[in-house]
Structure formats: structure tokens, C-alpha cells
Design an enzyme around this catalytic site. Structure first.
Site, PDB file in Angstrom:
ATOM      1  N   CYS A 140      47.958  56.953  38.250  1.00 54.55           N
ATOM      2  CA  CYS A 140      47.646  56.858  36.606  1.00 54.55           C
ATOM      3  C   CYS A 140      48.021  58.290  36.326  1.00 54.55           C
ATOM      4  O   CYS A 140      46.971  59.321  36.180  1.00 54.55           O
ATOM      5  CB  CYS A 140      47.126  55.738  35.713  1.00 54.55           C
ATOM      6  SG  CYS A 140      47.751  56.289  33.594  1.00 54.55           S
TER       7      CYS A 140
ATOM      8  N   CYS B 268      44.001  41.131  42.534  1.00 50.07           N
ATOM      9  CA  CYS B 268      43.201  42.246  41.515  1.00 50.07           C
ATOM     10  C   CYS B 268      41.933  41.976  43.438  1.00 50.07           C
ATOM     11  O   CYS B 268      41.113  41.803  42.263  1.00 50.07           O
ATOM     12  CB  CYS B 268      42.942  42.283  40.328  1.00 50.07           C
ATOM     13  SG  CYS B 268      42.260  43.577  39.924  1.00 50.07           S
TER      14      CYS B 268
ATOM     15  N   CYS C 263      51.830  52.808  38.215  1.00 46.19           N
ATOM     16  CA  CYS C 263      50.583  51.670  39.122  1.00 46.19           C
ATOM     17  C   CYS C 263      51.181  49.764  39.572  1.00 46.19           C
ATOM     18  O   CYS C 263      50.629  50.033  40.527  1.00 46.19           O
ATOM     19  CB  CYS C 263      49.613  51.187  38.057  1.00 46.19           C
ATOM     20  SG  CYS C 263      50.859  50.694  36.834  1.00 46.19           S
TER      21      CYS C 263
ATOM     22  N   ASP D  31      30.986  44.487  27.323  1.00 47.48           N
ATOM     23  CA  ASP D  31      32.200  43.853  28.468  1.00 47.48           C
ATOM     24  C   ASP D  31      31.522  42.602  28.427  1.00 47.48           C
ATOM     25  O   ASP D  31      32.569  41.916  28.523  1.00 47.48           O
ATOM     26  CB  ASP D  31      31.462  44.113  29.518  1.00 47.48           C
ATOM     27  CG  ASP D  31      31.757  43.579  30.541  1.00 47.48           C
ATOM     28  OD1 ASP D  31      33.795  43.555  31.121  1.00 47.48           O
ATOM     29  OD2 ASP D  31      31.678  43.327  31.991  1.00 47.48           O
TER      30      ASP D  31
ATOM     31  N   CYS E 151      44.609  51.413  40.465  1.00 44.63           N
ATOM     32  CA  CYS E 151      46.359  51.054  39.731  1.00 44.63           C
ATOM     33  C   CYS E 151      46.048  52.546  38.033  1.00 44.63           C
ATOM     34  O   CYS E 151      46.415  52.640  38.021  1.00 44.63           O
ATOM     35  CB  CYS E 151      46.058  49.851  38.741  1.00 44.63           C
ATOM     36  SG  CYS E 151      44.903  49.214  37.787  1.00 44.63           S
TER      37      CYS E 151
ATOM     38  N   CYS F 195      37.541  48.720  41.863  1.00 47.51           N
ATOM     39  CA  CYS F 195      39.150  49.137  42.655  1.00 47.51           C
ATOM     40  C   CYS F 195      39.657  50.073  41.511  1.00 47.51           C
ATOM     41  O   CYS F 195      39.658  49.738  40.368  1.00 47.51           O
ATOM     42  CB  CYS F 195      40.105  47.857  43.445  1.00 47.51           C
ATOM     43  SG  CYS F 195      42.083  48.927  43.430  1.00 47.51           S
TER      44      CYS F 195
HETATM   45  C1  B12 Z   1      37.110  39.356  33.426  1.00 45.91           C
HETATM   46  C2  B12 Z   1      37.660  41.111  33.503  1.00 45.91           C
HETATM   47  C3  B12 Z   1      37.811  41.339  34.836  1.00 45.91           C
HETATM   48  C4  B12 Z   1      38.127  40.475  35.106  1.00 45.91           C
HETATM   49  C5  B12 Z   1      39.882  40.070  35.081  1.00 45.91           C
HETATM   50  C6  B12 Z   1      40.780  41.307  34.128  1.00 45.91           C
HETATM   51  C7  B12 Z   1      42.215  40.169  33.307  1.00 45.91           C
HETATM   52  N1  B12 Z   1      42.877  40.810  32.766  1.00 45.91           N
HETATM   53  O1  B12 Z   1      42.235  39.229  32.993  1.00 45.91           O
HETATM   54  C8  B12 Z   1      38.857  40.633  36.872  1.00 45.91           C
HETATM   55  C9  B12 Z   1      37.582  41.503  38.024  1.00 45.91           C
HETATM   56  C10 B12 Z   1      40.134  41.242  38.057  1.00 45.91           C
HETATM   57  C11 B12 Z   1      38.722  42.918  35.984  1.00 45.91           C
HETATM   58  C12 B12 Z   1      38.903  43.651  36.363  1.00 45.91           C
HETATM   59  C13 B12 Z   1      38.342  45.415  35.899  1.00 45.91           C
HETATM   60  N2  B12 Z   1      37.944  45.145  34.603  1.00 45.91           N
HETATM   61 CO1  B12 Z   1      37.513  44.436  33.819  1.00 45.91          CO
HETATM   62  N3  B12 Z   1      37.061  43.598  32.472  1.00 45.91           N
HETATM   63  C14 B12 Z   1      36.918  41.510  32.234  1.00 45.91           C
HETATM   64  C15 B12 Z   1      36.419  40.987  31.200  1.00 45.91           C
HETATM   65  C16 B12 Z   1      35.190  40.720  30.994  1.00 45.91           C
HETATM   66  C17 B12 Z   1      37.577  40.211  30.052  1.00 45.91           C
HETATM   67  C18 B12 Z   1      38.970  40.564  30.509  1.00 45.91           C
HETATM   68  C19 B12 Z   1      39.756  39.323  29.634  1.00 45.91           C
HETATM   69  O2  B12 Z   1      39.252  38.134  29.259  1.00 45.91           O
HETATM   70  N4  B12 Z   1      40.851  39.376  29.677  1.00 45.91           N
HETATM   71  C20 B12 Z   1      41.918  38.611  28.912  1.00 45.91           C
HETATM   72  C21 B12 Z   1      43.334  39.522  28.621  1.00 45.91           C
HETATM   73  C22 B12 Z   1      44.444  38.329  28.607  1.00 45.91           C
HETATM   74  O3  B12 Z   1      42.886  40.557  28.025  1.00 45.91           O
HETATM   75  P1  B12 Z   1      43.209  42.041  28.505  1.00 45.91           P
HETATM   76  O4  B12 Z   1      44.480  41.929  30.533  1.00 45.91           O
HETATM   77  O5  B12 Z   1      41.394  41.989  28.511  1.00 45.91           O
HETATM   78  O6  B12 Z   1      43.218  42.471  26.742  1.00 45.91           O
HETATM   79  C23 B12 Z   1      44.690  42.446  26.988  1.00 45.91           C
HETATM   80  C24 B12 Z   1      45.101  41.420  25.619  1.00 45.91           C
HETATM   81  O7  B12 Z   1      44.350  40.966  25.186  1.00 45.91           O
HETATM   82  C25 B12 Z   1      46.249  42.170  25.539  1.00 45.91           C
HETATM   83  N5  B12 Z   1      46.327  41.739  24.208  1.00 45.91           N
HETATM   84  C26 B12 Z   1      45.909  42.175  22.997  1.00 45.91           C
HETATM   85  N6  B12 Z   1      46.697  40.908  22.012  1.00 45.91           N
HETATM   86  C27 B12 Z   1      47.515  40.433  22.121  1.00 45.91           C
HETATM   87  C28 B12 Z   1      48.552  39.322  21.808  1.00 45.91           C
HETATM   88  C29 B12 Z   1      49.560  38.977  22.417  1.00 45.91           C
HETATM   89  C30 B12 Z   1      50.689  38.187  22.101  1.00 45.91           C
HETATM   90  C31 B12 Z   1      49.665  39.502  23.649  1.00 45.91           C
HETATM   91  C32 B12 Z   1      50.643  38.834  24.954  1.00 45.91           C
HETATM   92  C33 B12 Z   1      48.762  39.926  24.451  1.00 45.91           C
HETATM   93  C34 B12 Z   1      48.186  40.463  23.810  1.00 45.91           C
HETATM   94  O8  B12 Z   1      46.726  43.534  25.318  1.00 45.91           O
HETATM   95  C35 B12 Z   1      45.220  43.633  25.884  1.00 45.91           C
HETATM   96  C36 B12 Z   1      45.454  45.441  26.160  1.00 45.91           C
HETATM   97  O9  B12 Z   1      46.642  44.919  28.400  1.00 45.91           O
HETATM   98  C37 B12 Z   1      37.023  42.221  29.911  1.00 45.91           C
HETATM   99  C38 B12 Z   1      35.536  42.901  29.172  1.00 45.91           C
HETATM  100  C39 B12 Z   1      36.134  41.759  27.528  1.00 45.91           C
HETATM  101  N7  B12 Z   1      35.138  41.256  27.482  1.00 45.91           N
HETATM  102  O10 B12 Z   1      36.944  41.978  27.193  1.00 45.91           O
HETATM  103  C40 B12 Z   1      36.636  43.390  31.189  1.00 45.91           C
HETATM  104  C41 B12 Z   1      37.460  44.999  31.024  1.00 45.91           C
HETATM  105  C42 B12 Z   1      38.904  43.986  30.679  1.00 45.91           C
HETATM  106  N8  B12 Z   1      37.340  45.870  32.935  1.00 45.91           N
HETATM  107  C43 B12 Z   1      37.486  46.316  32.237  1.00 45.91           C
HETATM  108  C44 B12 Z   1      37.365  47.461  33.351  1.00 45.91           C
HETATM  109  C45 B12 Z   1      37.421  49.062  33.669  1.00 45.91           C
HETATM  110  C46 B12 Z   1      37.917  46.689  35.075  1.00 45.91           C
HETATM  111  C47 B12 Z   1      38.139  47.499  36.091  1.00 45.91           C
HETATM  112  C48 B12 Z   1      39.063  49.057  36.033  1.00 45.91           C
HETATM  113  C49 B12 Z   1      37.156  47.686  36.864  1.00 45.91           C
HETATM  114  C50 B12 Z   1      37.580  48.407  38.246  1.00 45.91           C
HETATM  115  N9  B12 Z   1      37.527  49.905  38.421  1.00 45.91           N
HETATM  116  O11 B12 Z   1      37.329  47.715  39.379  1.00 45.91           O
HETATM  117  C51 B12 Z   1      39.771  46.693  37.260  1.00 45.91           C
HETATM  118  C52 B12 Z   1      40.384  47.010  36.128  1.00 45.91           C
HETATM  119  C53 B12 Z   1      41.732  45.791  36.682  1.00 45.91           C
HETATM  120  C54 B12 Z   1      43.091  46.008  35.229  1.00 45.91           C
HETATM  121  N10 B12 Z   1      43.702  46.586  35.972  1.00 45.91           N
HETATM  122  O12 B12 Z   1      43.507  45.356  34.781  1.00 45.91           O
HETATM  123  C55 B12 Z   1      37.223  47.059  30.766  1.00 45.91           C
HETATM  124  C56 B12 Z   1      38.651  47.883  30.524  1.00 45.91           C
HETATM  125  C57 B12 Z   1      38.324  49.761  30.004  1.00 45.91           C
HETATM  126  C58 B12 Z   1      40.205  49.808  29.535  1.00 45.91           C
HETATM  127  N11 B12 Z   1      39.899  51.565  29.750  1.00 45.91           N
HETATM  128  O13 B12 Z   1      41.180  49.813  29.952  1.00 45.91           O
HETATM  129  C59 B12 Z   1      36.711  45.989  30.583  1.00 45.91           C
HETATM  130  C60 B12 Z   1      36.988  46.311  28.899  1.00 45.91           C
HETATM  131  C61 B12 Z   1      35.368  45.942  30.092  1.00 45.91           C
HETATM  132  C62 B12 Z   1      34.766  47.194  29.709  1.00 45.91           C
HETATM  133  N12 B12 Z   1      34.032  46.917  28.178  1.00 45.91           N
HETATM  134  O14 B12 Z   1      35.174  48.652  29.420  1.00 45.91           O
HETATM  135  N13 B12 Z   1      38.139  42.915  34.733  1.00 45.91           N
END
Ligand code: B12
Length: 328
Positions: A234, A202, A183, A121, A230, A227
Site C-alpha cells: 500500500c 486470506c 492490494c 481486538d 496487502c 500476512c
Molecule cells: C476476525 C479478525 C480477523 C480475521 C477476519 C477479518 C475480517 N475482516 O473478517 C482475519 C484472521 C482474516 C484477520 C486478518 C487480519 N487482521 Co484482523 N481482526 C479480526 C477482528 C478480531 C474482528 C474483525 C471482524 O469481525 N470484522 C467484521 C468485518 C465485517 O468488519 P471489518 O472489516 O473489521 O471492519 C469493516 C466494517 O466494519 C466496515 N463497516 C463499518 N460500518 C459499515 C457499515 C456498512 C453498511 C458496511 C457495508 C460496512 C461497514 O468498515 C470496516 C473497515 O473496513 C478485529 C478486531 C475487532 N474486534 O474488531 C481484528 C482487526 C480487524 N485485525 C487487524 C489486523 C492488523 C489484521 C491483519 C493485518 C493481521 C496480519 N498482519 O496478519 C490481517 C488483515 C487482513 C485484512 N486485509 O483485513 C486490526 C486492523 C487494524 C487496522 N488498522 O485496520 C484489527 C482491528 C485488530 C486491532 N485491534 O488492531 N483479522
């Protein structure tokens, strides 16, 4: 190769005996993520996109990534009483996953006995991208990584290691969502967009951020922290829950208890859970919002009981919440 020196066996045995899933991937930079990070500017990190995509900036001799998953798919099925209670995301009930996963990752690193660093994380990389690279699962429409066996309700942790390991190979035919949009339709704020999460809508984010508009209060509904909507809906998470009969106060704390909590009580109850990282006042603010959303006499009486809170911002919010009962 002797079994105890075989890294694959070490990882396999450790994860199996601790109920974890794992997969291995290569450690090249995540080049395709750079643009998306620059565009979406996700919250809670001050690092630049470049710092978030390159494992070798963290461990210069990195060769592989070992990714693990810790399931938190549990559900409270015990009885309820007549108290006014709020909801805590099930992942935030019990020991903080940062602590649990770090303990496991540290144990694995000790057994492997090679150059390594581990994160869950709070590391620089994007954990979901790491999990996908390692074939631990695939991203669903709600962006959570879905593992074909255990679903999506698992936390992710990873080790960057100097060991050159063979990446996990999985059949690439796992298409988690197909035409399903449960979701997307269930998300109260409509936060799940096609290409990105509109995190400002969210509910999980809203329960953790300090700045809220009154329009956000309704979305929070009865959530005290996080929360699960979503993921709960699933199909991949159905019939896999660990059913829990005890712990009503942990899963659904009484709003009155949250508002009455002293610092000492907060430390005992929440300091070592994932719900505690933003402090006591944030949970109390959320409890007031929950009470304002419930709008019955019992909720009103709890707000009146706490209306002389010494903290100006909490007092103002309670006054607003009491006033909102006139407009029901
Ligand atoms: C900031 C953060 C949040 C924020 C914002 C999330 C966001 N997506 O912006 C908030 C507070 C909303 C949040 C909520 C939640 N979070 Co959170 N969060 C994080 C954190 C710290 C950083 C995520 C981040 O910066 N994401 C940036 C976006 C862009 O990426 P992403 O969605 O994480 O990943 C996607 C992209 O990488 C994409 N991708 C990859 N390669 C490429 C290439 C291209 C070209 C494109 C278009 C996309 C793409 O694919 C990934 C999967 O969808 C991570 C831990 C970490 N260091 O990563 C945990 C993490 C994502 N969270 C997690 C969890 C569990 C949650 C919640 C379920 C918690 C809850 N019960 O309330 C919710 C779920 C919300 C949701 N539906 O996503 C887990 C997810 C586990 C899993 N099995 O997926 C993580 C990984 C923490 C962990 N180490 O376990 N979170």
C-alpha cells in the site's frame, strides 16, 4: 480548567509521549453494521450482531469513545544466512500488542479517573468501525483503516467512557485509495473483494485456522504467522517503516528451530507475542507447510530429520510434505 484535569490534554499528552495516535467519537450504536455482521458472520467471535454493535451493552452510562492506534510498521533490513527461514507478520514480532495497548489504555483510564472500560481486538465491538467513527482514519480497499499520517499498519484500541467528549473533527476529503488496486492484485488468495474480505482465502486467516485444505498450503507460501502483503504494497505505508537491523530469528525464524521447539522454548519465544495465541503445534504445522513449499534438498533434510515426531497429525503432515517433493 486545570491542565491535569482537562481530559483532552490528558489524552493528548499521554498519546504524544507514547507515540500513539488518537481520536474521539460518539457512542451511539453502530446500527448500519448489524446487517453486514449477520451476512458475513466473521470468525473468532461467538457474540451476536446485536451484542457487537451497542457500546451501552458494555458500559450503560457510556457517552464517548476514545480510540488509539499503535504503529507496527517496521521492516527487517539486516542480513540473511543460508538457513531455511519463514516469515512472521511484523505486527507479531515483539511484545503482543494486546499487552502493549492494554497497558496504555489502562494508564489513560487511570489518568481520566472516570467510569470506563477498554478493549483491543478481543472486545465485543468492531474495532475498525470504532476507528472510523472516531475519525482515526478511513477503510482502504484492503479493509484496513488508513490514517493519513501513519498509514494502515497500526493496531487499534479503544476506551468506552462516561465522559461526554467532543468528537474529533477531521476534513472529510481523505480518499485513501482512489483508483489504486495494488492490494487487490497482490493478495495471493484473491481474498479482497469489493464489499467484503473472503477471509477463508486470506493468508493471515489460513496461518491461524486449524482446518486447512491442501489447496491452501500453496497460498501460505513462506508465512509462519499472519500476512502483511496487502499492507506492505500500500502506498500509504511506504517510507514510514521503522528499519530494524537486528532480530533475524524474530522476523524470520528458522523452520528447523520451530520444528525442534520444546514447550519451554515456545513459551520463551512466542507466549508473549501475538503469534503465540494458537499454540506451538499450529506454528509447527505452518513450518512444515513452508518447507513443503520451498522444495529444495535442505528443506527435505529438515523434514526427514523430524519424520518420527510422536504426534500422529504432525507425523502424517511431514510424511505428506516429504511425498510432495516427488511431485515437484
Ligand atoms: C476476525 C479478525 C480477523 C480475521 C477476519 C477479518 C475480517 N475482516 O473478517 C482475519 C484472521 C482474516 C484477520 C486478518 C487480519 N487482521 Co484482523 N481482526 C479480526 C477482528 C478480531 C474482528 C474483525 C471482524 O469481525 N470484522 C467484521 C468485518 C465485517 O468488519 P471489518 O472489516 O473489521 O471492519 C469493516 C466494517 O466494519 C466496515 N463497516 C463499518 N460500518 C459499515 C457499515 C456498512 C453498511 C458496511 C457495508 C460496512 C461497514 O468498515 C470496516 C473497515 O473496513 C478485529 C478486531 C475487532 N474486534 O474488531 C481484528 C482487526 C480487524 N485485525 C487487524 C489486523 C492488523 C489484521 C491483519 C493485518 C493481521 C496480519 N498482519 O496478519 C490481517 C488483515 C487482513 C485484512 N486485509 O483485513 C486490526 C486492523 C487494524 C487496522 N488498522 O485496520 C484489527 C482491528 C485488530 C486491532 N485491534 O488492531 N483479522
Amino acid at each position: 480548567m486545570r491542565e491535569e484535569k482537562n481530559p483532552y490534554k490528558i489524552i493528548e499528552n499521554y498519546t504524544k509521549s507514547n507515540n500513539l495516535i488518537y481520536a474521539i467519537g460518539s457512542a451511539e450504536p453502530f446500527y448500519t453494521l448489524k446487517d453486514i455482521l449477520e451476512k458475513t458472520n466473521p470468525p473468532f467471535s461467538s457474540l451476536s450482531a446485536c451484542q457487537r454493535i451497542d457500546p451501552s451493552l458494555i458500559l450503560p452510562n457510556v457517552k464517548s469513545i476514545i480510540c488509539i492506534g499503535l504503529s507496527y510498521n517496521k521492516k527487517y533490513i539486516g542480513s540473511f544466512d543460508n538457513e531455511i527461514r519463514a516469515n512472521i507478520s511484523v505486527g507479531a514480532v515483539g511484545e503482543d500488542y494486546h499487552i502493549t495497548i492494554s497497558r496504555h489504555l489502562s494508564n489513560i483510564c487511570k489518568l481520566l479517573d472516570t467510569d470506563s472500560v477498554y478493549f483491543s481486538d478481543t472486545g465485543p465491538l468492531i474495532d475498525r468501525a470504532v476507528a472510523q467513527r472516531c475519525s482515526l482514519g478511513k477503510a482502504g480497499k484492503n479493509f484496513s483503516i488508513i490514517n493519513p499520517k501513519i498509514g494502515s499498519m497500526f493496531f487499534i484500541g479503544y476506551i468506552l467512557t462516561s465522559l461526554k467528549l467532543k468528537p474529533t473533527v477531521r476534513k472529510d476529503d481523505f480518499d485513501p485509495c482512489k483508483g489504486c488496486e495494488l492490494c487487490i492484485n497482490a493478495c495471493p488468495g484473491g481474498a479482497i473483494k469489493k464489499d467484503y474480505l473472503d477471509y477463508k482465502k486470506c493468508v493471515s486467516f489460513l496461518t491461524q485456522t486449524k482446518q486447512l485444505n491442501q489447496s491452501d498450503y500453496k497460498l501460505i507460501n513462506k508465512q509462519l504467522y499472519g500476512c502483511d502483503i496487502c499492507q506492505r504494497i500500500c502506498p500509504h505505508n511506504q517510507k514510514k517503516e521503522l528499519l530494524i537491523k537486528d532480530g533475524l530469528d524474530e522476523f524470520h525464524p528458522k523452520a528447523d528451530d520451530i520444528l525442534s521447539m520444546t514447550n519451554k522454548e515456545f513459551n520463551i519465544r512466542f507466549k508473549n507475542t501475538a503469534a503465540g495465541w494458537k499454540g506451538k503445534k499450529l506454528l509447527q504445522r505452518n513450518a512444515i507447510i513452508v518447507l513443503s513449499n520451498i522444495k529444495n534438498d535442505k528443506a527435505l533434510n529438515i523434514l526427514i530429520k523430524h519424520k518420527n515426531d510422536k504426534r500422529e497429525d504432525i507425523k502424517e503432515l511431514i510424511e505428506w510434505a516429504i511425498g510432495s517433493f516427488d511431485k515437484k
